[in-house]
Design a protein around this motif. Sequence first.
Motif, PDB file in Angstrom:
ATOM      1  N   GLY A  25      46.086 -49.678 -37.538  1.00 38.90           N
ATOM      2  CA  GLY A  25      47.127 -49.492 -37.055  1.00 38.90           C
ATOM      3  C   GLY A  25      48.500 -49.275 -36.476  1.00 38.90           C
ATOM      4  O   GLY A  25      48.431 -48.080 -36.278  1.00 38.90           O
ATOM      5  N   PRO A  26      49.531 -49.170 -36.327  1.00 37.67           N
ATOM      6  CA  PRO A  26      49.824 -49.896 -36.869  1.00 37.67           C
ATOM      7  C   PRO A  26      49.875 -51.815 -36.472  1.00 37.67           C
ATOM      8  O   PRO A  26      50.993 -52.358 -36.788  1.00 37.67           O
ATOM      9  CB  PRO A  26      51.846 -49.593 -37.644  1.00 37.67           C
ATOM     10  N   THR A  27      50.491 -50.850 -35.793  1.00 36.61           N
ATOM     11  CA  THR A  27      50.179 -52.927 -34.393  1.00 36.61           C
ATOM     12  C   THR A  27      49.470 -54.377 -35.305  1.00 36.61           C
ATOM     13  O   THR A  27      48.598 -53.772 -35.904  1.00 36.61           O
ATOM     14  CB  THR A  27      49.845 -52.803 -32.573  1.00 36.61           C
ATOM     15  N   CYS A  28      50.009 -54.812 -35.186  1.00 37.19           N
ATOM     16  CA  CYS A  28      49.715 -56.654 -35.103  1.00 37.19           C
ATOM     17  C   CYS A  28      50.068 -57.384 -35.144  1.00 37.19           C
ATOM     18  O   CYS A  28      50.219 -57.415 -33.967  1.00 37.19           O
ATOM     19  CB  CYS A  28      50.591 -56.585 -37.141  1.00 37.19           C
ATOM     20  N   LEU A  29      48.665 -57.925 -35.295  1.00 39.08           N
ATOM     21  CA  LEU A  29      47.835 -58.853 -34.373  1.00 39.08           C
ATOM     22  C   LEU A  29      47.349 -60.366 -34.491  1.00 39.08           C
ATOM     23  O   LEU A  29      47.695 -60.633 -35.690  1.00 39.08           O
ATOM     24  CB  LEU A  29      46.317 -59.111 -33.779  1.00 39.08           C
ATOM     25  N   PHE A  30      47.897 -61.272 -33.853  1.00 41.39           N
ATOM     26  CA  PHE A  30      48.790 -63.133 -34.236  1.00 41.39           C
ATOM     27  C   PHE A  30      47.951 -64.351 -33.190  1.00 41.39           C
ATOM     28  O   PHE A  30      48.395 -64.035 -31.998  1.00 41.39           O
ATOM     29  CB  PHE A  30      49.771 -63.500 -34.323  1.00 41.39           C
ATOM     30  N   LEU A  31      46.939 -64.597 -33.717  1.00 43.97           N
ATOM     31  CA  LEU A  31      46.270 -65.198 -32.559  1.00 43.97           C
ATOM     32  C   LEU A  31      47.572 -67.035 -32.922  1.00 43.97           C
ATOM     33  O   LEU A  31      47.809 -67.980 -33.163  1.00 43.97           O
ATOM     34  CB  LEU A  31      44.805 -65.642 -33.076  1.00 43.97           C
ATOM     35  N   ALA A  32      47.012 -67.336 -31.184  1.00 42.64           N
ATOM     36  CA  ALA A  32      48.107 -68.612 -31.279  1.00 42.64           C
ATOM     37  C   ALA A  32      46.994 -69.769 -30.634  1.00 42.64           C
ATOM     38  O   ALA A  32      46.002 -69.381 -29.844  1.00 42.64           O
ATOM     39  CB  ALA A  32      48.613 -68.104 -29.962  1.00 42.64           C
ATOM     40  N   GLU A  33      47.247 -70.809 -30.675  1.00 40.10           N
ATOM     41  CA  GLU A  33      46.471 -71.972 -30.207  1.00 40.10           C
ATOM     42  C   GLU A  33      46.320 -71.997 -27.801  1.00 40.10           C
ATOM     43  O   GLU A  33      45.874 -71.995 -27.636  1.00 40.10           O
ATOM     44  CB  GLU A  33      47.564 -72.982 -30.413  1.00 40.10           C
TER      45      GLU A  33
END
Length: 296
Positions: free
Chosen positions: A257-265
């Motif tokens: 971290g601290p980066t956060c990852l979010f998977l998208a369509e």
Amino acid sequence: MAEVTVQAPAKINLHLGVGPVRADGFHPLATAYQALSLYSRVTATDADTWSLTCSGRDGVDVSGVPLDESNLALRAARLLAGEEPRGVALHLDKGIPVAGGLAGGSADAAATLVACNELWGLGHDRATLARFAAELGSDVPFALYGGSATGHGRGEIVEPLADAGHYEWVVLTFDFGVSTPAAYAEFDLLHAGAEVPDPVIPAELLKALAEGSTSGLAAAVGNDLQPATLRLRPDLAEPLAAGIAASALAALVSGSGPTCLFLAEDASHADRVAAALGRFGRARRAHGPVPGAVIC
């Protein structure tokens, strides 16, 4: 050649499996890497002496980047030079956030190896450069290769992964960092007195990548270090939850971290998720997998 510029990508861990601490203080890892379309560039210019300068772009703060012998890029150049009486002027143009769990320093080092190899006409192939890279840090060999790959040992033993997909991510960065050694120390505290199993990469994740399945990948991502990082930075729990509430398919901390990852369509979905997360930090869209260090 008087000057060579090389770009190298950011790294994320689709899965980070952490094993019990070894006698040398390191933890064995079983990780699945993916290279993302956030890049830093290194320009190596022929010179009689050694020097290092740095700039940031796309809002990247480089005020904390060391410009002395502790910098991984300068260490990479000196390692490659060996005992030869060489010099080089290195300039880092950083588009990867600093101290964010995205291996920006490792990308700089990998780019430097490729740039100096070309500048000095050494003729080393990628496998030889990877051996130098492994001496510098766990994530440096992957930054040479890019794509999607497994990492074992301390992460430096890299093997390409079959990946038929194209994945859109939202990368949420902050104006603070998390110490990787501190995160691993917290991991050890969390598991004190318990038996930590040897790490493995989930078969479901390997299957999802081979099939190029975004939904399958979303169900299989994970990070054994995440609970430790959340102990150090409990405020990261809110943006992770907000990303899921904003319809992200998966949310996880990147490395320590601290980066956060979010998977998208897809790209438009990623833009919507990013818009919902902007109140927490800098939310930007990136895709993967992309190639490793390449001459520009």
